[in-house]
Design a protein around this motif. Structure first.
Motif, mmCIF file in Angstrom:
data_model
loop_
_atom_site.group_PDB
_atom_site.id
_atom_site.type_symbol
_atom_site.label_atom_id
_atom_site.label_comp_id
_atom_site.label_asym_id
_atom_site.label_seq_id
_atom_site.Cartn_x
_atom_site.Cartn_y
_atom_site.Cartn_z
ATOM 1 N N SER A 190 86.408 34.534 14.597
ATOM 2 C CA SER A 190 86.072 33.629 15.694
ATOM 3 C C SER A 190 86.226 34.271 17.067
ATOM 4 O O SER A 190 85.705 33.750 18.051
ATOM 5 C CB SER A 190 86.930 32.365 15.620
ATOM 6 N N ASP B 226 82.896 34.693 18.565
ATOM 7 C CA ASP B 226 82.068 33.499 18.754
ATOM 8 C C ASP B 226 81.274 33.503 20.052
ATOM 9 O O ASP B 226 80.201 32.902 20.132
ATOM 10 C CB ASP B 226 82.939 32.236 18.744
ATOM 11 N N GLY B 227 81.804 34.138 21.082
ATOM 12 C CA GLY B 227 81.169 34.059 22.392
ATOM 13 C C GLY B 227 81.241 32.638 22.929
ATOM 14 O O GLY B 227 82.297 31.998 22.884
ATOM 15 N N ASP B 228 80.132 32.130 23.400
ATOM 16 C CA ASP B 228 80.102 30.776 23.964
ATOM 17 C C ASP B 228 79.861 29.692 22.912
ATOM 18 O O ASP B 228 79.820 28.503 23.260
ATOM 19 C CB ASP B 228 79.000 30.684 25.036
ATOM 20 N N VAL B 229 79.707 30.090 21.656
ATOM 21 C CA VAL B 229 79.390 29.114 20.599
ATOM 22 C C VAL B 229 80.600 29.004 19.672
ATOM 23 O O VAL B 229 80.679 29.683 18.638
ATOM 24 C CB VAL B 229 78.130 29.529 19.816
ATOM 25 N N GLN B 230 81.535 28.169 20.022
ATOM 26 C CA GLN B 230 82.772 28.071 19.267
ATOM 27 C C GLN B 230 82.522 27.482 17.880
ATOM 28 O O GLN B 230 81.850 26.472 17.739
ATOM 29 C CB GLN B 230 83.785 27.220 20.033
ATOM 30 N N LYS C 298 91.452 31.431 28.185
ATOM 31 C CA LYS C 298 90.023 31.689 27.951
ATOM 32 C C LYS C 298 89.771 32.920 27.079
ATOM 33 O O LYS C 298 88.627 33.266 26.809
ATOM 34 C CB LYS C 298 89.307 31.866 29.294
ATOM 35 N N PRO D 21 89.308 35.193 23.756
ATOM 36 C CA PRO D 21 88.658 34.823 22.494
ATOM 37 C C PRO D 21 89.591 34.269 21.420
ATOM 38 O O PRO D 21 89.129 33.573 20.513
ATOM 39 C CB PRO D 21 88.013 36.139 22.037
ATOM 40 N N HIS E 268 90.492 29.702 21.508
ATOM 41 C CA HIS E 268 89.823 28.503 21.014
ATOM 42 C C HIS E 268 89.994 28.357 19.507
ATOM 43 O O HIS E 268 90.249 29.340 18.802
ATOM 44 C CB HIS E 268 88.336 28.519 21.387
ATOM 45 N N SER F 162 81.174 21.513 19.950
ATOM 46 C CA SER F 162 80.401 22.741 19.734
ATOM 47 C C SER F 162 79.696 22.789 18.386
ATOM 48 O O SER F 162 78.572 23.295 18.282
ATOM 49 C CB SER F 162 81.319 23.961 19.869
ATOM 50 N N GLN G 39 70.947 30.549 15.249
ATOM 51 C CA GLN G 39 72.184 31.169 15.725
ATOM 52 C C GLN G 39 72.976 31.778 14.575
ATOM 53 O O GLN G 39 73.567 32.852 14.716
ATOM 54 C CB GLN G 39 73.027 30.132 16.471
#
Length: 496
Positions: A98, A101-105, A214, A216, A219, A227, A235
């Motif tokens: 995870s 994941d970047g911005d796609v949790q 924030k 990685p 989250h 999300s 994706q």
């Protein structure tokens, strides 16, 4: 985390019987020593008496000849030949947790969960039936640093080859069917509802957010209610193409195979994966702001999580910190925490501490549950114990006992093929030396009280603790004084 296996119980039963027999066999003698038939009929107590023959020395442990190479596509391979059982264990470890994941949790966990839901010409039922019919077992899982896929199968060509072909389809050609995607999303969303009723999980989520912000690691691996619903099939395909690439994978292989057979298998598996390089490693986190966060929850007990940033997996102090933590709170009964918090005061069912070494700095964490009206006093007691341990370190007696315990239990880490393949995956993923297992035990046994004390003081700060509690807000009582016979706590299963 996602893990869904389809075990063959008959095969597994035979494996466990053979393993237990092998373990019993090694108590008295080396594995390759011959034993006359008359000796084999000795009563069981003769085997138990052989423990005295150790005379304080550590028991023999399995010597591993770890061989390593790289495939044409860039996958790192680690292999141990093990002819004792007619089977093999294959484990692929990808930098696809995870933290990628970047911005796609939730993207990494959902991708991994969907791998065996469909391949060209087969749906999830056909895939499961295919492995089952061959006596093979598929496994998968996703975590913060990594994702894994695994295969266990008989090594005879008539089982091995079709099992490997199906495995290669699952890891290399997942179709991510729409009906399965909707179903697994619903399962994840149902899990989020369950989490709301679990104070321990709520505390853990809050702790990682406090520790990492924030970063990685901050989250939830499963993503969030916001999300997950929006994650698309496109994706998933894009994440699979980059994160499950051969250059981003470590192939660990243990079992009844020759080097030639292992090379052919690794080459075949590597070629089945998408083509691509290793992904960048996770960046280091910034130090968090210390302090306490309380989550009000209607329960009888309060969960206490006490943490700070620890070390990455390649830190040179890893052995010293591991040994030091075994004394403080990582070794079960007899540790400082268990002795003072449970045995002398009866404040908890169990209390544990540990370092989690990761690609970037993982957490050092202490975790326990206690009666709500004693939570503040218990928290202060644990903080005082940690501060005293950091300041003064272990005693020589404590250190010697921890070394003996580790020497006695360490052979279990290589007692089975599945245990070995897990070790190989970690060695490859974290770029540890092939001699790591032998080096680690040698380092541990050579450590002094002063070295352990210095390492603990270097990496832990009692003023930098991030603390999360979850439980009811109630009037507090004074802690009972320490005693050899603490008052018995109310019976009941501890809350998790």
């Amino acid at each position: 985390m996602s893990k869904r296996n389809g075990p063959r119980y008959a095969l597994l039963g035979l494996f466990l019987i053979a393993l237990l027999a092998a373990l019993a066999f090694t108590v008295k003698r080396a594995p390759d020593a011959a034993e006359p038939a008359a000796q084999a009929t000795q009563p069981d107590d003769s085997q138990l008496q052989s423990l005295a023959e150790l005379d304080g020395k550590e028991p023999a442990r399995r010597k591993l000849d770890i061989q390593s190479w790289q495939t044409a596509e860039g996958a790192k391979v680690l292999f141990v030949e093990a002819r004792e059982l007619p089977m093999f264990d294959l484990r692929l470890t990808y930098a696809a947790g995870s933290s990628q994941d970047g911005d796609v949790q939730g993207l990494a966990v959902l991708t991994n969960a969907m791998l065996n839901e469909g391949v060209p010409g087969k749906d999830v039922g056909a895939i499961a039936a295919g492995f089952e019919s061959l006596g093979a077992e598929f496994g998968n899982g996703a975590y913060r640093d990594m994702a894994v896929t695994s295969l266990r199968s008989l090594s005879a060509a008539e089982q091995r080859e079709p099992a490997l072909k199906l495995f290669e389809q699952v890891i290399g050609q997942p179709t991510f069917p729409a009906d399965s995607l909707a179903r697994i999303k619903n399962q994840i969303l149902a899990g989020f509802e369950f989490q709301k009723q679990n104070p321990g999980k709520l505390a853990s989520l809050e702790l990682f957010e406090r520790l990492y912000g924030k970063h990685p690691y901050g989250h939830p691996s499963e993503g969030t209610e916001q999300s997950v619903p929006g994650i698309s099939r496109a994706q998933l395909q894009a994440f699979h193409a980059k994160a499950y690439a051969a250059g981003n994978a470590v192939i660990a292989l243990v079992g009844d195979l020759s080097r030639e057979e292992a090379e052919a298998m690794a080459a075949e598996v590597s070629a089945a994966l998408p083509k691509g390089p290793a992904l960048a490693k996770t960046v280091e986190p910034e130090a968090p702001k210390p302090g306490l966060t309380h989550i009000d929850f209607p329960s009888n007990q309060t969960h206490l999580l006490i943490a700070q940033l620890g070390i990455d997996r390649n830190d040179p102090d890893y052995a010293a910190l591991y040994l030091g933590n075994q004394v403080f709170g990582g070794g079960g009964f007899g540790t400082r925490l268990m002795t003072e918090v449970r045995e002398k005061r009866g404040l908890t069912y169990g209390v544990y501490s540990g370092f989690t070494g990761m690609q970037a700095r993982g957490p050092f964490m202490i975790n326990l549950q206690t009666r709500a009206e004693l939570s503040e006093g218990t928290l202060q007691l644990v903080k005082d114990l940690l501060g005293e341990y950091i300041a003064n370190g272990p005693t020589q007696e404590e250190l010697d006992a921890a070394k003996r315990e580790m020497a006695g239990s360490f052979p279990l880490s290589t007692a089975s093929n599945s245990a070995i393949v897990g070790q190989l995956g970690a060695i490859g993923f974290y770029d540890l030396p092939l001699t790591y297992l032998e080096d680690f035990m040698g380092q541990v046994q050579a450590l002094s009280v002063e070295q352990v004390k210095a390492a603990m003081a270097k990496h832990l700060d009692p003023e930098a603790l991030v603390i999360v509690s979850a439980g009811p807000t109630v009037a507090q009582k004074e802690l009972p004084p320490p005693t050899d016979k603490p008052a018995e706590q109310p019976a009941g299963v501890p809350e998790h």
